[in-house]
Design an enzyme around this catalytic site. Structure first.
Site, PDB file in Angstrom:
ATOM      1  N   HIS A   1       0.829  -1.209   0.000  1.00 52.99           N
ATOM      2  CA  HIS A   1       0.000   0.000   0.000  1.00 52.99           C
ATOM      3  C   HIS A   1       0.868   1.265   0.000  1.00 52.99           C
ATOM      4  O   HIS A   1       0.573   2.235   0.702  1.00 52.99           O
ATOM      5  CB  HIS A   1      -0.978   0.014   1.170  1.00 52.99           C
ATOM      6  CG  HIS A   1      -2.027  -1.053   1.071  1.00 52.99           C
ATOM      7  ND1 HIS A   1      -2.952  -1.272   2.051  1.00 52.99           N
ATOM      8  CD2 HIS A   1      -2.283  -1.978   0.102  1.00 52.99           C
ATOM      9  CE1 HIS A   1      -3.741  -2.285   1.697  1.00 52.99           C
ATOM     10  NE2 HIS A   1      -3.343  -2.717   0.511  1.00 52.99           N
TER      11      HIS A   1
ATOM     12  N   TYR B   1       0.773  -8.479   4.890  1.00 48.60           N
ATOM     13  CA  TYR B   1       0.827  -8.767   3.460  1.00 48.60           C
ATOM     14  C   TYR B   1       2.066  -9.591   3.108  1.00 48.60           C
ATOM     15  O   TYR B   1       2.015 -10.466   2.242  1.00 48.60           O
ATOM     16  CB  TYR B   1       0.799  -7.464   2.661  1.00 48.60           C
ATOM     17  CG  TYR B   1      -0.577  -6.871   2.519  1.00 48.60           C
ATOM     18  CD1 TYR B   1      -1.422  -7.265   1.486  1.00 48.60           C
ATOM     19  CD2 TYR B   1      -1.048  -5.941   3.426  1.00 48.60           C
ATOM     20  CE1 TYR B   1      -2.693  -6.729   1.360  1.00 48.60           C
ATOM     21  CE2 TYR B   1      -2.326  -5.396   3.318  1.00 48.60           C
ATOM     22  CZ  TYR B   1      -3.142  -5.788   2.285  1.00 48.60           C
ATOM     23  OH  TYR B   1      -4.404  -5.265   2.166  1.00 48.60           O
TER      24      TYR B   1
ATOM     25  N   ARG C   1      -7.432  -7.255  14.459  1.00 47.34           N
ATOM     26  CA  ARG C   1      -8.234  -8.454  14.174  1.00 47.34           C
ATOM     27  C   ARG C   1      -8.069  -9.464  15.305  1.00 47.34           C
ATOM     28  O   ARG C   1      -6.978  -9.959  15.545  1.00 47.34           O
ATOM     29  CB  ARG C   1      -7.811  -9.070  12.845  1.00 47.34           C
ATOM     30  CG  ARG C   1      -7.992  -8.133  11.659  1.00 47.34           C
ATOM     31  CD  ARG C   1      -7.329  -8.675  10.410  1.00 47.34           C
ATOM     32  NE  ARG C   1      -7.398  -7.713   9.317  1.00 47.34           N
ATOM     33  CZ  ARG C   1      -6.661  -7.778   8.202  1.00 47.34           C
ATOM     34  NH1 ARG C   1      -5.799  -8.788   8.035  1.00 47.34           N
ATOM     35  NH2 ARG C   1      -6.778  -6.858   7.267  1.00 47.34           N
TER      36      ARG C   1
ATOM     37  N   ASP D   1      22.524  -5.036  25.932  1.00 43.63           N
ATOM     38  CA  ASP D   1      21.554  -5.483  26.934  1.00 43.63           C
ATOM     39  C   ASP D   1      20.718  -4.339  27.491  1.00 43.63           C
ATOM     40  O   ASP D   1      20.031  -4.507  28.488  1.00 43.63           O
ATOM     41  CB  ASP D   1      22.274  -6.203  28.072  1.00 43.63           C
ATOM     42  CG  ASP D   1      23.266  -5.299  28.817  1.00 43.63           C
ATOM     43  OD1 ASP D   1      23.559  -4.188  28.322  1.00 43.63           O
ATOM     44  OD2 ASP D   1      23.743  -5.711  29.893  1.00 43.63           O
TER      45      ASP D   1
END
Length: 791
Positions: free
Chosen positions: A255, A264, A322, A529
């Site tokens: 996109h 994607y 989702r 770290d």
């Protein structure tokens, strides 16, 4: 049509009777190469003749059959029906078409999977064919015109239709099959082109359409179509320099300007792995000279953004909203695809990919059963790798990587990973699409992700419950935003990115906000770290409170994780809030083993703490999500810059994995020195690793001093990582703006005797009494240049 369907039903029943026996329905055998390819694809969908008695496969087959049984029970079989399922009746929405075909595919899979309670059911087979015919005659055929969402007509629906046709191929006959193929040909005549558009397909969309045409070629036994689908893949193999696709630095864009590796990119990898496997060894095997790039994607693009099996949300775009696609589920999907990709890989790459797969599966303990919900074929192949003593799991090494083309950065250690999600004039803040990720406003504003032993930190309903105005790492205006506000918007600034030496990095982001005049500069110095975070130039006249969110961590189910500040325990009950002055260090106990976090504040600031319980629903952030309330507890820490700040700043250090006593010890003897935190430069010194990392914000001659003496001087905007040992000096340099068409002049107040190694583009003009060099960054796209010098 009615007489033809009745005749087909009678013929199908007779055929099943003839083929049935004590062992049940038996699938047809291959008679030519097209049949062999079709059966190979079918086995990917069903698992084929899987090992008898495997409890994980049996459980998955049973669950799939139960789901199919529910779909079958609710299937409308009436003569005058206007839909197949009553909850899928809105034909003005193209997603109804795709969803209907997907349910027919689900039924077809149950019908075709050995061991399923519905395997070979004559009645189910008849209903599936009736449903496919009904969809063809009324909804999706060569005489229809595309409407609503192009994706459903050209990808979602034809993929599901093709798969359903493969699964019940022996029930269709030539006339019916020709009808379905005609519909597919109408809407996907060329996988490289967008129908009714001048657009050329790229990335995942191209891969998806290549699959449509390839499987259509197999079904129709049309070699030309099969070759057309295969050849469409060649463009995807190539690295891109702009727009959608994979970049040489490991970035993946879809996109135009959205970081989408694990969404994607995940879909593209899945489709590619299936097609390469199915076509391998056939007359249509992929032999493109650039095919090797596909295997490199795994190491360069996917490996850095998968932590113990979880796909990092910062490269999942709107998919984070989702419910059914949370980070470990999507990570597992990528792992299965990598494993499938190994089936078509050269021997050396195959071993490398299987080693990664074994490590990811062994590390991911977030599932009750790792295999629950996976297709049978993936279960079979993953178990094969897990049970193969010749495959050694890949070690959890250290990695520091900057994805300059998608404004992301990753630091990985053996016990944690840290991600930074940024945006610029090149890369959008977030994508919504109008229906999903409705409150992703600040996910590209410098949000930071700390992964450790708490594997489900960003799972288990994180996104509908976290405060979207207070995401960790961000500096934000408290003003209210509306759903979808700022969707695919970009920043006004191009200084976003950094330089990496491989073990350390300087990452910078000049930022602006959505719906506000808030601006500032942020740096993250990734130092093995630990992570040092600096902010400066934070200014706004909005009349609202401005905050920098150090942390907003999801807590355990009780929300009572221990929290200590300067050695004193803070209240564990929800609702606690306090503005704490003179904070030198803090410690948050983790929810699991190896998930403690220490925080060091070198300038003893005032920090606001808050422990809260938040309830939301997936529907709040995704219009298709469930409305069921979900709840999580969080602890947040923030710098309160007040109302209308002018040139405010902050500094803190994250110490992943440290206990409270270890954090105290660090605070009493820190190895991190803030050298400068101004609008001209931000820089730190790590005394343990002998690293100095700096961001030079302006095109001026600017020096960073150590112990009162100038050490690093840059004549242009730059990110620099300087490492000095007793024998060598290493310098890593980049142009985060990606706009410099010339060179970055650098001077180091040291002398050297020789150049040990230098990247092309680095020119040393002087070694003594000070080191001078020029780094040609023209068209470098933010890449890091390195040079090693002998002292």
């Amino acid at each position: 049509m009615i007489h033809r369907l009745r005749a087909a039903k009678i013929g199908m029943v007779l055929l099943l009777v003839l083929l049935s026996g004590a062992a049940g329905f038996q699938p047809a055998q291959a008679s030519d190469e097209f049949d062999s390819l079709r059966i190979k694809w079918k086995n990917l969908l069903t698992g084929g003749n899987y090992p008898a008695g495997d409890p994980d496969i049996a459980a998955q087959v049973a669950v799939s059959a139960e789901t199919a049984g529910g779909y079958w029970a609710s299937l409308d079989k009436s003569a005058g029906r206007t839909f197949l399922w009553p909850d899928l009746a809105d034909w003005g929405a193209s997603k109804t078409m795709t969803a209907s075909y997907n349910r027919l595919k689900w039924l077809a899979a149950a019908y075709s999977t050995p061991g399923s309670s519905l395997y070979g059911s004559a009645e189910l087979g008849s209903d599936i064919v009736d449903g496919l015919d009904w969809m063809y005659s009324r909804i999706y055929n060569e005489n229809k015109s595309q409407s609503d969402n192009w994706w459903d007509w050209q990808i979602g629906t034809p993929q599901a239709l093709n798969d359903a046709a493969v699964l019940v191929y022996d029930l269709l006959g030539s006339v019916r099959l020709a009808n379905y193929i005609a519909a597919v040909d109408k809407f996907v005549p060329d996988p490289t082109k967008r129908l009714n558009s001048t657009l050329t397909e790229t990335g995942a969309n191209r891969s998806d359409k290549a699959q449509v045409v390839t499987i259509r070629g197999i079904l129709g036994k049309t070699g030309g179509k099969l070759a057309q689908g295969r050849d469409a893949l060649s463009q995807i193999f190539l690295y891109v320099t702009d727009g959608d696709g994979f970049y040489r630095d490991g970035s993946f864009i879809q996109h135009t300007n959205i970081a989408y590796t694990a969404s994607y990119g995940r879909v593209l990898l899945a489709g590619m792995s299936r097609l390469l496997y199915v076509l391998s060894g056939s007359s249509w095997q992929v032999t493109d000279a650039n095919l090797g790039n596909v295997y490199n994607w795994v190491q360069d693009s996917f490996l850095p953004v998968i932590y113990k099996g979880a796909a990092m949300d910062m490269v999942r775009g709107r998919a984070i909203s989702r419910q059914h696609q949370q980070d470990h589920e999507m990570g597992r999907d990528i792992v299965a695809s990598v494993n499938r990709l190994s089936l078509s890989a050269p021997a050396a790459k195959q071993a490398e990919l299987k080693s990664l797969v074994k490590a990811w599966v062994q590390q991911d303990t977030s599932f009750g059963s790792y295999y629950a919900g996976l297709p049978a074929d993936d279960i079979i192949r993953l178990k094969s790798v897990l049970n193969d003593s010749a495959v050694s799991p890949a070690p959890a090494g250290q990695l520091t990587k900057i994805f300059s083309k998608m404004d992301r950065a990753v630091q990985r250690g053996p016990a944690f990973a840290f991600g930074i999600s940024m945006s610029s004039s090149r890369i959008a803040r977030y994508e919504s699409g109008g229906t999903e990720n409705l409150r992703g406003w600040h996910t590209g504003d410098g949000m930071t992700y700390l992964y450790n032993g708490d594997l489900t930190q960003f799972s288990n309903d994180y996104w509908p419950t976290v405060n979207p105005y207070r995401l960790p790492g961000t500096t934000v205006d408290s003003g209210a935003l509306t759903d979808n506000q700022g969707n695919i918007s970009t920043s006004a600034y191009n200084f976003v990115g950094g330089a990496s030496s491989g073990n350390a990095a300087a990452v910078g982001m000049r930022f602006s906000g959505i719906g506000t005049d808030l601006t500032g500069r942020k740096s993250w110095f990734l130092l093995g770290d630990k992570v040092a975070a600096l902010g400066t130039g934070i200014s706004s006249a909005s009349g609202r409170k401005i905050e920098t969110i150090v942390e907003n961590r999801k807590l355990d189910s009780g929300g009572t994780n221990g929290f200590t500040v300067n050695g004193g325990a803070k209240p564990g009950q929800t609702g606690w809030s306090e503005s704490m002055a003179g904070v030198r260090w803090a410690h948050l106990a983790g929810s699991t083993v190896n998930s403690d976090i220490g925080y060091y504040f070198p300038q003893l600031p005032s920090i606001d703490g808050l422990r809260e319980t938040r309830t939301g629903s997936w529907r709040n952030i995704n219009k298709d999500g469930p409305t069921t309330p979900v709840t999580n507890s969080f602890l947040s820490l923030a710098f309160n810059h007040g109302i209308n700040p002018s040139n405010a700043s902050y500094a803190y250090v994250l110490l992943p994995g440290r206990t409270a006593s270890q954090t105290l010890s660090y605070a009493e003897n820190p190895d991190l020195v803030v050298l400068e935190n101004s609008n001209d430069a931000q820089a730190v010194q790590d005394l343990s690793s002998h690293v100095i990392a700096a961001n030079f914000w302006n095109n001026i001659t600017k020096s960073v001093a150590v112990n009162g003496t100038d050490l690093l001087t840059s004549g242009k905007q730059a990110s620099v990582v300087y490492t000095e040992t007793s024998a060598e000096i290493e310098i890593a340099v980049a142009d985060p703006t990606q706009t410099n068409t010339g060179s970055i002049p650098l001077q180091i107040n040291r002398s050297a005797s020789a150049v040990l190694a230098a990247d092309a583009g680095v020119t040393v003009t002087q070694l003594s009494p000070v080191i001078k060099l020029n780094v040609n960054v023209n068209k470098a796209n933010g890449a890091t240049f390195k040079i090693r010098l002998q002292k």
